[in-house]
Design a protein around this motif. Structure first.
Motif, PDB file in Angstrom:
ATOM      1  N   THR A 243       0.988  -1.143   0.473  1.00 31.24           N
ATOM      2  CA  THR A 243      -0.485  -0.567  -0.095  1.00 31.24           C
ATOM      3  C   THR A 243       1.101   1.111  -0.144  1.00 31.24           C
ATOM      4  OG1 THR A 243       0.289  -0.259   2.988  1.00 31.24           O
ATOM      5  CG2 THR A 243      -2.165  -0.803   0.998  1.00 31.24           C
ATOM      6  N   SER A 244       1.998   1.203   0.183  1.00 31.50           N
ATOM      7  CA  SER A 244       2.783   2.235   0.553  1.00 31.50           C
ATOM      8  C   SER A 244       3.582   2.629  -1.104  1.00 31.50           C
ATOM      9  CB  SER A 244       4.265   2.444   0.887  1.00 31.50           C
ATOM     10  OG  SER A 244       3.857   1.952   2.381  1.00 31.50           O
ATOM     11  N   PHE A 245       2.812   1.690  -2.190  1.00 28.10           N
ATOM     12  CA  PHE A 245       3.540   2.191  -3.550  1.00 28.10           C
ATOM     13  C   PHE A 245       2.155   1.897  -4.625  1.00 28.10           C
ATOM     14  CE2 PHE A 245       7.196   0.119  -1.065  1.00 28.10           C
ATOM     15  CZ  PHE A 245       7.855   0.750  -1.174  1.00 28.10           C
ATOM     16  N   SER A 246       0.991   2.232  -4.027  1.00 29.85           N
ATOM     17  CA  SER A 246      -0.139   1.931  -4.898  1.00 29.85           C
ATOM     18  C   SER A 246      -0.448   3.368  -6.329  1.00 29.85           C
ATOM     19  CB  SER A 246      -1.314   3.433  -3.307  1.00 29.85           C
ATOM     20  OG  SER A 246      -1.065   3.725  -3.774  1.00 29.85           O
ATOM     21  N   ALA A 247      -0.957   2.767  -7.033  1.00 31.13           N
ATOM     22  CA  ALA A 247      -1.077   3.687  -8.397  1.00 31.13           C
ATOM     23  C   ALA A 247      -1.797   4.632  -8.077  1.00 31.13           C
ATOM     24  CB  ALA A 247      -1.460   2.677  -9.153  1.00 31.13           C
ATOM     25  N   LEU A 248      -2.147   5.678  -6.698  1.00 28.12           N
ATOM     26  CA  LEU A 248      -2.459   6.559  -7.038  1.00 28.12           C
ATOM     27  C   LEU A 248      -1.924   7.431  -5.918  1.00 28.12           C
ATOM     28  CD1 LEU A 248      -6.237   6.200  -5.438  1.00 28.12           C
ATOM     29  CD2 LEU A 248      -5.813   6.912  -8.022  1.00 28.12           C
ATOM     30  N   SER A 249      -0.729   7.409  -5.927  1.00 24.26           N
ATOM     31  CA  SER A 249       0.051   7.764  -4.758  1.00 24.26           C
ATOM     32  C   SER A 249       0.992   8.326  -6.244  1.00 24.26           C
ATOM     33  CB  SER A 249       0.815   7.131  -4.105  1.00 24.26           C
ATOM     34  OG  SER A 249       1.847   5.859  -4.769  1.00 24.26           O
ATOM     35  N   SER A 250       1.042   7.810  -7.317  1.00 26.15           N
ATOM     36  CA  SER A 250       1.336   8.770  -8.324  1.00 26.15           C
ATOM     37  C   SER A 250       1.328   9.543  -8.687  1.00 26.15           C
ATOM     38  CB  SER A 250       1.741   7.837  -9.819  1.00 26.15           C
ATOM     39  OG  SER A 250       0.830   7.339  -9.984  1.00 26.15           O
ATOM     40  N   VAL A 251      -0.299   9.833  -8.895  1.00 22.47           N
ATOM     41  CA  VAL A 251      -0.608  11.242  -9.180  1.00 22.47           C
ATOM     42  C   VAL A 251      -0.117  12.228  -8.108  1.00 22.47           C
ATOM     43  CG1 VAL A 251      -2.895  12.822  -8.511  1.00 22.47           C
ATOM     44  CG2 VAL A 251      -2.966  10.026  -9.309  1.00 22.47           C
ATOM     45  N   ASN A 252      -0.076  12.009  -6.879  1.00 26.20           N
ATOM     46  CA  ASN A 252       0.806  13.465  -5.682  1.00 26.20           C
ATOM     47  C   ASN A 252       2.069  13.659  -5.841  1.00 26.20           C
ATOM     48  OD1 ASN A 252      -1.544  13.133  -4.508  1.00 26.20           O
ATOM     49  ND2 ASN A 252      -0.747  11.535  -2.309  1.00 26.20           N
ATOM     50  N   TYR A 253       3.029  12.625  -6.201  1.00 24.39           N
ATOM     51  CA  TYR A 253       3.961  12.798  -7.150  1.00 24.39           C
ATOM     52  C   TYR A 253       4.091  13.740  -8.185  1.00 24.39           C
ATOM     53  CZ  TYR A 253       5.133   8.880  -4.498  1.00 24.39           C
ATOM     54  OH  TYR A 253       5.453   8.315  -3.500  1.00 24.39           O
ATOM     55  N   ILE A 254       2.766  13.763  -9.285  1.00 24.84           N
ATOM     56  CA  ILE A 254       2.660  14.398 -10.201  1.00 24.84           C
ATOM     57  C   ILE A 254       2.475  15.695 -10.144  1.00 24.84           C
ATOM     58  CG2 ILE A 254       1.464  14.855 -13.117  1.00 24.84           C
ATOM     59  CD1 ILE A 254       1.635  11.813 -12.928  1.00 24.84           C
ATOM     60  N   ALA A 255       1.334  15.796  -9.384  1.00 23.15           N
ATOM     61  CA  ALA A 255       0.516  17.025  -8.361  1.00 23.15           C
ATOM     62  C   ALA A 255       1.941  17.633  -7.679  1.00 23.15           C
ATOM     63  CB  ALA A 255      -0.167  17.026  -7.647  1.00 23.15           C
ATOM     64  N   TYR A 256       2.691  17.462  -7.526  1.00 21.69           N
ATOM     65  CA  TYR A 256       4.349  18.121  -6.469  1.00 21.69           C
ATOM     66  C   TYR A 256       5.230  18.559  -8.080  1.00 21.69           C
ATOM     67  CZ  TYR A 256       3.200  14.936  -2.909  1.00 21.69           C
ATOM     68  OH  TYR A 256       2.133  13.954  -1.972  1.00 21.69           O
ATOM     69  N   THR A 257       5.348  18.008  -8.899  1.00 21.63           N
ATOM     70  CA  THR A 257       6.112  18.855  -9.976  1.00 21.63           C
ATOM     71  C   THR A 257       5.321  19.660 -10.413  1.00 21.63           C
ATOM     72  OG1 THR A 257       6.892  16.656  -9.977  1.00 21.63           O
ATOM     73  CG2 THR A 257       7.214  17.910 -11.739  1.00 21.63           C
ATOM     74  N   ILE A 258       4.055  19.489 -10.490  1.00 25.58           N
ATOM     75  CA  ILE A 258       3.330  20.369 -11.800  1.00 25.58           C
ATOM     76  C   ILE A 258       2.712  21.729 -10.740  1.00 25.58           C
ATOM     77  CG2 ILE A 258       0.957  20.589 -13.091  1.00 25.58           C
ATOM     78  CD1 ILE A 258       2.599  18.610 -14.712  1.00 25.58           C
ATOM     79  N   ILE A 259       3.115  21.686  -9.492  1.00 27.26           N
ATOM     80  CA  ILE A 259       2.200  22.430  -9.120  1.00 27.26           C
ATOM     81  C   ILE A 259       3.393  23.205  -8.506  1.00 27.26           C
ATOM     82  CG2 ILE A 259       1.344  23.322  -6.727  1.00 27.26           C
ATOM     83  CD1 ILE A 259      -0.972  21.129  -6.911  1.00 27.26           C
ATOM     84  N   GLY A 260       4.290  22.936  -7.996  1.00 28.57           N
ATOM     85  CA  GLY A 260       5.852  23.518  -8.085  1.00 28.57           C
ATOM     86  C   GLY A 260       5.838  24.386  -9.237  1.00 28.57           C
ATOM     87  N   GLY A 261       5.659  23.645 -10.755  1.00 28.86           N
ATOM     88  CA  GLY A 261       6.513  24.485 -11.654  1.00 28.86           C
ATOM     89  C   GLY A 261       7.634  23.226 -12.686  1.00 28.86           C
ATOM     90  N   LYS A 262       7.732  22.708 -13.480  1.00 27.09           N
ATOM     91  CA  LYS A 262       7.463  21.444 -13.954  1.00 27.09           C
ATOM     92  C   LYS A 262       8.627  22.308 -14.771  1.00 27.09           C
ATOM     93  CE  LYS A 262       4.997  21.075 -17.811  1.00 27.09           C
ATOM     94  NZ  LYS A 262       5.844  21.036 -19.063  1.00 27.09           N
TER      95      LYS A 262
END
Lengths: 344, 252
Positions: A243-262
């Protein structure tokens, strides 16, 4: 100074240096406080930032990957298996393994998935992470199944045990720093190649660029960086669990990058730190936490399309150019010839 | 890519033999053959949908042919990927403006030189073109901020920066003003005389075709309708009919 700020925000030569320095600066945290809440927050932020670095590498080539949790799982489970079953606890060896093993997995996977672009690449990487989940749950002999791998021994550094909270944070900082340096070196060294692929892949190919070489290299490096994040996560939890590596957690990692600035390496750092901090604050609001978290993402996306770092850069440039133009004559500011000047 | 296979510039003989392209049941073109020696120019004309751009796509490796083959100085280039044909010297330009949009003109050119493995020598080769197209003052401009005509010219310079042996130009004059079209003449002249390139031009501007191409080939519905000197070919009734539509004489 303006050049410095511009370069940092646009992903210029300084942004990587600043990014690495910011991560390195976190080394002071374990020395200035013993607050376990701060340690926990710093751990979460650094793991999120390291995972977001691998999203950032792929976005440099216009590829949005959902495969980050897959490679985090490979890195994390590799470390857990080495510790539990083979007694390997040396942090340097484990760090190396957590980078190399996911990278080796990424090589054949990349040959398959990097033929795809756009939404197809997104879908396939998402499915890949779902398959990884399935494998982790359905192979108890290897991965511990739904129980995961528990009871990992503490990692060591030249025989010194790194088991307390402070040492765990130091290991996380070290891994994040390696991830930052690798990301900086790769994205800096291949900036022109990645930018060409991101902007116009067909033109890049027609000019002789072997695009799939660079895509494969970026994918392998991103997998290695994800593996480092996986190691840090498993080391913090002392458990490797599906559960530490769920597919939905990837949404968070993408959000961190997009919101910070890619467009800059500072983006994943700002985005990861801000959203983890916000998530922590919102968690105090109980049932409203997910709503507040989602609301923050919507606000940032609506108001700052270029991400936080990109928007700060844009506003900064606008302010500087306004100040510069106000010093000129009004006609020069408007870009029209001054009627009082003699024609040349 | 081996050292001896890397393109070192200069012209080369392009031979296209009995090449055909089919998408399912649609025959785009069938049994097309021609050769372009170094320094020569071949114009390819035809109505919209005749298969001209697809022909370029097949020659440069963007699409595999259904049958036939493409050779460059005797080496088989059939179906080789785009980056390979480009590195071997078959370089194309695009119908639309095609640059790295957010990069400056200077960055565009330096990328082209870098990707093709060129260096100082290539920079010297393209310097006259930068002067001729008056791009010097715009070197630090973002390429998508340039006027349309200059973006097209930048596209041509990028093609030249890859040390081409054969240039495939897809409607280089499309959308250009009359004055700007003369720049295409200058470009083709530079490619032929300074670089020794063979040039294939797909174009609808007949004045430009007449000026630049000693030989033309007419494609219509995927077959070669006519080939020869422009004055001769463009006077043929079947060519005029293909472009303007056949006149029903009885009805007339």
């Amino acid at each position: 100074m303006i050049q410095f700020a511009r370069s940092a925000a646009r992903g210029g030569s300084y942004s990587e240096t600043i990014g690495v320095l910011v991560i390195a600066a976190v080394f002071v945290v374990p020395w200035i406080t013993e607050n376990p809440m701060v340690y926990s927050l710093a751990n979460q932020m650094l793991i999120a930032i390291t995972a977001a670095f691998s999203v950032y590498i792929m976005l440099r080539m216009n590829l949005m990957t959902f495969a980050v949790p897959t490679f985090m799982a490979i890195g994390g489970y590799t470390v857990a298996m080495l510790g539990l079953r083979h007694g390997v606890t040396d942090v340097l060896l484990l760090g190396l393994a957590s980078f190399v093993v996911p990278a080796l997995f990424a090589l054949p996977l990349g040959a398959l998935v990097l033929r795809l672009t756009g939404v197809y690449f997104v879908l396939v990487t998402f499915v890949l992470t779902e398959i990884t989940q399935l494998v982790l749950f359905e192979t108890p002999g290897l991965t511990g199944g739904s129980n995961g791998l528990v009871g990992m021994p503490a990692v060591t550094f030249f025989g010194i045990e790194l088991g307390d909270n402070r040492a765990v944070l130091q290991v996380t900082i070290g891994l994040a720093l390696v991830g930052a340096i690798v990301t900086a070196v790769v994205t800096r060294g291949l900036r022109q190649h990645f930018a060409a692929i991101e902007e116009n892949e067909l033109l890049a190919q027609s000019l002789g660029l072997v695009v799939w070489h660079y895509k494969a290299f970026g994918f392998v490096i991103a997998a290695g960086v994800s593996g480092l994040a996986g190691f840090a996560l498993v080391n913090m939890l002392l458990t490797a669990h599906p559960t530490s590596f769920s597919a939905l957690s990837s949404v968070n990692y993408i959000a961190y990058t997009i919101i910070g600035g890619k467009s800059s390496m500072l983006g994943p750092i700002v985005g990861g730190a801000l959203l983890i901090w916000a998530g922590d604050i919102f968690a105090l609001r109980g049932e409203y936490s997910q709503f507040l978290f989602g609301f923050l993402i919507v606000v940032v996306v609506l108001l700052a399309r270029d991400g936080i770092v990109g928007t700060i850069y844009r506003l900064g440039v606008r302010a500087v150019s306004r100040r510069t133009s106000s010093r000129k004559s009004p006609s020069a500011a408007l870009g029209v010839p001054n009627a009082m000047e003699p024609l040349k | 890519m081996t050292a001896e296979s890397i393109n070192h510039g200069g012209g080369a003989l392009l031979e296209v033999a009995s090449i055909s392209k089919r998408f399912g049941g649609l025959h785009v073109f069938n049994d097309v053959s021609f050769a372009i020696p170094p320094g020569e120019v071949l114009g390819v004309i035809g109505p919209n949908g005749a298969g001209k751009t697809t022909l370029i796509n097949v020659i440069c490796g963007m699409l595999p042919p259904t049958s036939g083959n493409v050779r460059l100085d005797g080496k088989d280039m059939t179906g080789k990927p785009l980056h390979v044909t480009s590195r071997m010297g078959i370089v194309r330009s695009f119908q639309q403006t095609n640059t790295f949009r957010t990069a400056t003109v200077r960055e565009n050119i330096s990328r082209a030189v870098r990707f093709s493995g060129g260096g100082e020598q290539v920079s010297k080769t393209i310097a006259p073109l930068i002067d001729q197209f008056e791009l010097e003052p715009q070197l630090d401009e973002q390429s998508d901020k340039l006027p349309y005509g200059l973006q097209k010219m930048l596209g041509l310079i990028l093609a030249c920066a890859v040390r081409p042996k054969v240039l495939l130009l897809d409607e280089p004059a499309a959308g250009l003003e009359r004055r700007e079209r003369l720049r295409v003449d200058a470009f083709v002249s530079h490619a032929r005389t300074e670089l020794g390139c063979g040039v294939l031009i797909v174009e609808h501007d007949m004045d430009l075709v007449r000026r630049l191409c000693p030989k033309i080939m007419v494609l219509d519905s995927g077959r070669v309708l006519a080939e020869g000197p422009p004055a001769e070919v463009l006077a043929r009734k079947d060519v005029i009919d293909a472009y303007l539509g056949a006149v029903d004489e009885e009805a007339a």
